[in-house]
Design an enzyme around this catalytic site. Structure first.
Site, PDB file in Angstrom:
ATOM      1  N   GLY A 127       0.827  -1.199   0.000  1.00  0.00           N
ATOM      2  CA  GLY A 127       0.000   0.000   0.000  1.00  0.00           C
ATOM      3  C   GLY A 127       0.857   1.242   0.000  1.00  0.00           C
ATOM      4  N   GLY A 141       0.689   5.859   0.382  1.00  0.00           N
ATOM      5  CA  GLY A 141      -0.013   7.113   0.599  1.00  0.00           C
ATOM      6  C   GLY A 141       0.827   8.240   0.056  1.00  0.00           C
ATOM      7  N   GLY A 142       0.439   9.478   0.370  1.00  0.00           N
ATOM      8  CA  GLY A 142       1.172  10.619  -0.142  1.00  0.00           C
ATOM      9  C   GLY A 142       2.575  10.727   0.418  1.00  0.00           C
ATOM     10  N   VAL A 146       4.327   1.077   1.978  1.00  0.00           N
ATOM     11  CA  VAL A 146       4.496  -0.079   2.860  1.00  0.00           C
ATOM     12  C   VAL A 146       4.760  -1.309   1.995  1.00  0.00           C
ATOM     13  CG1 VAL A 146       3.471  -1.524   4.638  1.00  0.00           C
ATOM     14  CG2 VAL A 146       2.984   0.931   4.602  1.00  0.00           C
ATOM     15  N   LYS A 173       7.698   0.183   6.415  1.00  0.00           N
ATOM     16  CA  LYS A 173       7.112   1.458   6.027  1.00  0.00           C
ATOM     17  C   LYS A 173       8.257   2.392   5.664  1.00  0.00           C
ATOM     18  CE  LYS A 173       3.605   4.878   7.253  1.00  0.00           C
ATOM     19  NZ  LYS A 173       2.530   5.238   8.204  1.00  0.00           N
ATOM     20  N   TYR A 229       4.026  -8.038  10.330  1.00  0.00           N
ATOM     21  CA  TYR A 229       3.057  -8.199   9.244  1.00  0.00           C
ATOM     22  C   TYR A 229       1.797  -8.823   9.834  1.00  0.00           C
ATOM     23  CZ  TYR A 229       0.666 -10.274   5.246  1.00  0.00           C
ATOM     24  OH  TYR A 229      -0.281 -10.640   4.331  1.00  0.00           O
ATOM     25  N   ASP A 263      -6.197   9.957  14.086  1.00  0.00           N
ATOM     26  CA  ASP A 263      -6.619   9.365  12.810  1.00  0.00           C
ATOM     27  C   ASP A 263      -7.201   7.966  13.023  1.00  0.00           C
ATOM     28  OD1 ASP A 263      -7.104   9.455  10.103  1.00  0.00           O
ATOM     29  OD2 ASP A 263      -5.090   8.823   9.510  1.00  0.00           O
ATOM     30  N   LYS A 295      -9.653   5.265  12.382  1.00  0.00           N
ATOM     31  CA  LYS A 295     -10.553   4.919  11.281  1.00  0.00           C
ATOM     32  C   LYS A 295     -10.401   3.432  10.996  1.00  0.00           C
ATOM     33  CE  LYS A 295      -7.098   6.427   7.850  1.00  0.00           C
ATOM     34  NZ  LYS A 295      -6.843   7.342   6.724  1.00  0.00           N
ATOM     35  N   PRO A 296     -11.335   2.823  10.272  1.00  0.00           N
ATOM     36  CA  PRO A 296     -11.272   1.371  10.025  1.00  0.00           C
ATOM     37  C   PRO A 296      -9.979   0.926   9.357  1.00  0.00           C
ATOM     38  CG  PRO A 296     -13.466   2.182   9.535  1.00  0.00           C
ATOM     39  CD  PRO A 296     -12.614   3.392   9.798  1.00  0.00           C
TER      40      PRO A 296
END
Length: 722
Positions: free
Chosen positions: A23, A25-26, A30, A45, A94, A138, A140-141
């Protein structure tokens, strides 16, 4: 240019074998990797190279430092970290069980048992983090993972160290950081956050696990954040009928707009989810409505005294966080209505009602009061006070304290101090003060002039009466806001608000009055500090929120203004606060939220007009709200009624001009605006900012009026600031 993956593979080849990307992000990516030394799978990460300069690198290192110091079974640990050839990275376990988002995508809704189990484990993790001074920011699910069926909290990338003055913030002051669907209202506006911010986000996640979607949704982030502040929380039980009432109420409390109304800590929230506590929450919440006291005196002019006693008791009880107190407007709407206490209580949604009467004979005062249980009509407490008129303040306090005892409330020390007020030295001064407050609520020019006279007499009678100084300052500021014919009102507001603070620097009303006066002088930074101090001193301070919001609107800060207008309406069901919240959303082009706010404003102003049918300002706002909800004919009719009530009121003429402009009646709008200016309306900033006048912009007559007002305002500034 060599990418971060190539650098990792070449630099860390003896430690980690990178397999694939999981995955991104900005800021970071990861990767799944094999820990060669320990023969285990891990997640790496890695800070992306293009984000590695400046704040991003600092934030990444902060994330590593925060996560590394938190050791808890429900927090994802840090195995390792380092700098590989200029690439920052850290290593985590992991987690094979996926995230809560993966599970919700598959199942949509979880069983109540599973949702509560996940919430308790995340809550335990947050409680541990909060004890170590860390606010996650932050929740969140996506950041809740599963390992062997247990919830693991991950990603402290935007976490902050709460109350750590030595830590430099890594976001601009006022910047919102987090995910909109789960972000608290105070986080959305960049205010300081504390553990209650995470409680709000966890409440959103619990709601989503039960309902299948977050509590607030919308087409974009701005709409979502606006609905959090103003929109009604969608009923959880409406979409999930098997959710117990106690659980519904507990989630509702976690999602309160104002942080003080939420559980104070994650631990307190988790304790509230205990089955026994949830069962106890099934009972009706502690709640009360204080009805207007009946004036039994031969002199009908004493109505102000009966109303004043009821209002003061309402204000005192509203400072108790565990007690739901119906606003003055809602309770007073039942004046003279031939309904039983049970029906009034049911319509207001309260468990108890206080009613009473006042009789004065000379300098003697008789007050009767009775607290009635709505469910069965029995008296929980009653008392009669036969005292000298000078004991009125003591009677109000005794009634408030008796209600506390009757409802078996436990007060904090702050709450005890808040309802235990110091009486004025002279009862006649208090009498004038109550008369001033009655006129001040009416807001029209004649009434404000009368309010100023009454507050002035109160000060002449008792020069040390700080509340009267604050009241006088507010009346002068309001006169200047709506009818700025000279600088005399503003000069007086400046002087008297300063005197109120000198007399009592702990008085929230004094700081609110000072903020209002400063905002009228365009000293906005000082005004903001004064308003915020007032709100800190009194969590139920209406004027500070309302006039702070007005000042923000004039500066074009519509999102902040909307949130404060909503908060003001929460404190007191004031039709003006709801109306201007709607205008703020309209200025932001948030049509859905503006429409919802106009419906709320219409309901509030209708209740106000039931009690005050001769209030032209309220009539104009009813007219606008009617048009905004689609009833144009009735709206235009109410505009004519408003002008008929008081043809010389500049504020009424201005509001009617706004309505005509919105409805495409350009000629009538210009004529009414000219009448408003002729009668003394002079708020040039409202001319500039008011979205209701947008259709007139570019019309030569409107632009001429705008120039005239701007020049007039400039001349006044020159006269007052040599």
């Amino acid at each position: 240019m060599v990418g971060e993956l190539e650098v990792l593979k070449s630099t860390l080849q003896d430690q980690y074998a990178v397999e694939r990307e999981m995955g991104r992000g900005g800021m970071a990516v990861v990767y799944l990797a094999q820990d060669l030394r320990h023969d285990r799978r891990v997640a790496l990460k890695v800070l992306r190279r293009r984000a590695a300069a400046g704040v991003a690198a600092e934030r990444f290192l902060r994330e590593i430092a925060i996560a590394a110091k938190l050791t808890h079974p429900n927090i994802l640990p840090v195995y390792d970290s380092g700098n590989a050839g200029g690439v920052l990275y850290y290593v985590m376990p992991y987690i094979e069980g996926g995230s809560l988002r993966n599970r919700l995508d598959t199942e949509r809704r979880l069983t109540t048992e599973d949702a509560l189990a996940i919430t308790r484990e995340v809550g335990d993790a947050l409680s541990y983090a909060h004890r170590h001074g860390v606010v996650h920011r932050d929740i969140k699910p996506e950041n809740i993972l599963f390992e062997s069926g247990h919830a693991i909290l991950a990603d402290f990338g935007v976490a902050v160290i709460a109350q750590a003055a030595e830590v430099r913030p890594l976001t601009d002051p006022g910047a919102a950081v987090g995910t909109p669907a789960y972000m608290s209202p105070e986080q959305a506006t960049g205010d300081l956050v504390d553990p209650r911010t995470d409680v709000y986000a966890l409440g959103c996640v619990l709601y989503e696990m039960l309902a299948g979607e977050p509590p607030f949704t919308g087409p974009n982030a701005m709409v979502v954040l606006a609905r959090k502040s103003f929109g009604q929380l969608p009923s959880l039980r409406a979409v999930r009928s098997d959710v117990a009432v106690g659980l519904d109420r507990t989630i509702e409390r976690a999602l309160a707009v104002f942080p003080a109304d939420r559980p104070g800590t994650a631990e307190e929230f988790i304790e509230a989810l205990d089955p026994e506590r949830l069962s106890a929450a099934e009972a009706p919440p502690l709640s009360i409505a204080v009805l207007p006291f009946t004036n039994m005196s031969a002199d009908r002019d004493s109505d102000y005294l009966a109303d004043g006693i009821a209002e003061e008791i309402t204000n005192a009880l509203a400072k108790i966080r565990s007690l739901k107190v119906v606003s003055r407007t809602s309770a007073f709407a039942f004046r003279d209505k031939k309904l039983g206490i049970g029906e009034i209580g049911r319509q207001l949604g309260v468990a108890s009602v206080l009613e009473g009467s006042v009789r004065t004979v000379g300098d003697r005062l008789r007050v009767t009061a009775q607290l009635i249980n709505v469910a069965d009509g029995y008296h929980l407490w009653s008392e009669r006070y036969d005292r000298d008129l000078e004991d009125i303040f003591m009677i109000e306090d005794e009634i408030a304290q008796s209600i506390v005892r009757a409802l078996q409330l436990i007060l904090s020390e702050d709450e005890r101090r808040a309802i235990g007020r110091v009486p004025p030295a002279n009862v006649r001064a208090y009498d004038y003060y109550l008369r001033g407050r009655q006129y001040f609520h009416q807001t029209r020019k004649k009434s404000l002039d009368f309010a100023r006279q009454m507050f002035t007499r109160a000060i002449e009678t008792d020069p040390e009466f700080a509340l009267a100084h604050a009241g006088l300052a507010d009346a002068c500021s309001l006169l200047h806001m709506y009818y700025p014919s000279s600088e005399a009102d503003l000069d007086q507001a400046d002087a008297v608000s300063l005197r109120a603070l000198e007399l009592d620097p702990t008085l929230a009303e004094a700081h609110a009055a000072r903020g209002f006066a400063l905002s009228q002088m365009q000293r906005h930074e000082e005004a903001e500090q004064a308003f915020q101090t007032a709100i800190k001193l009194d969590g139920q301070q209406f004027e500070a929120r309302y006039f702070y919001a007005r000042a923000l609107f004039e500066q074009g800060k519509f999102a902040e203004a909307a949130r404060l207008f909503v908060d003001a309406f929460r404190v007191r069901e004031d039709y003006q606060a709801a109306f201007f919240a709607a205008q703020s959303y309209a200025a932001l082009r948030h049509e859905d939220d503006a429409a919802a706010a106009y419906r709320t404003a219409l309901q509030a102003v209708e209740r106000h007009l039931d009690l005050n049918p001769d209030d032209p300002r309220a009539a104009t706002m009813r007219a606008v709200a009617l048009c905004r909800v689609g009833n144009r004919e009735a709206g235009l009719e109410w505009a004519e009624r408003a002008v008929a009530i008081d043809r010389d009121d500049a504020g009424v003429r201005y509001n009617v001009a706004c309505l005509y402009a919105l409805e495409g009646e350009t000629e009538k709008a210009i004529a009414s605006l000219e009448d408003a200016v002729r009668n003394g309306f002079g708020r040039v900033e409202w001319f500039k900012r008011d979205p209701d006048l947008d259709s007139l912009r570019g019309d030569p007559r409107f632009e001429a009026l705008l120039r005239e007002k701007a020049q007039s305002a400039g001349r006044r500034d020159e006269l007052s600031h040599p």
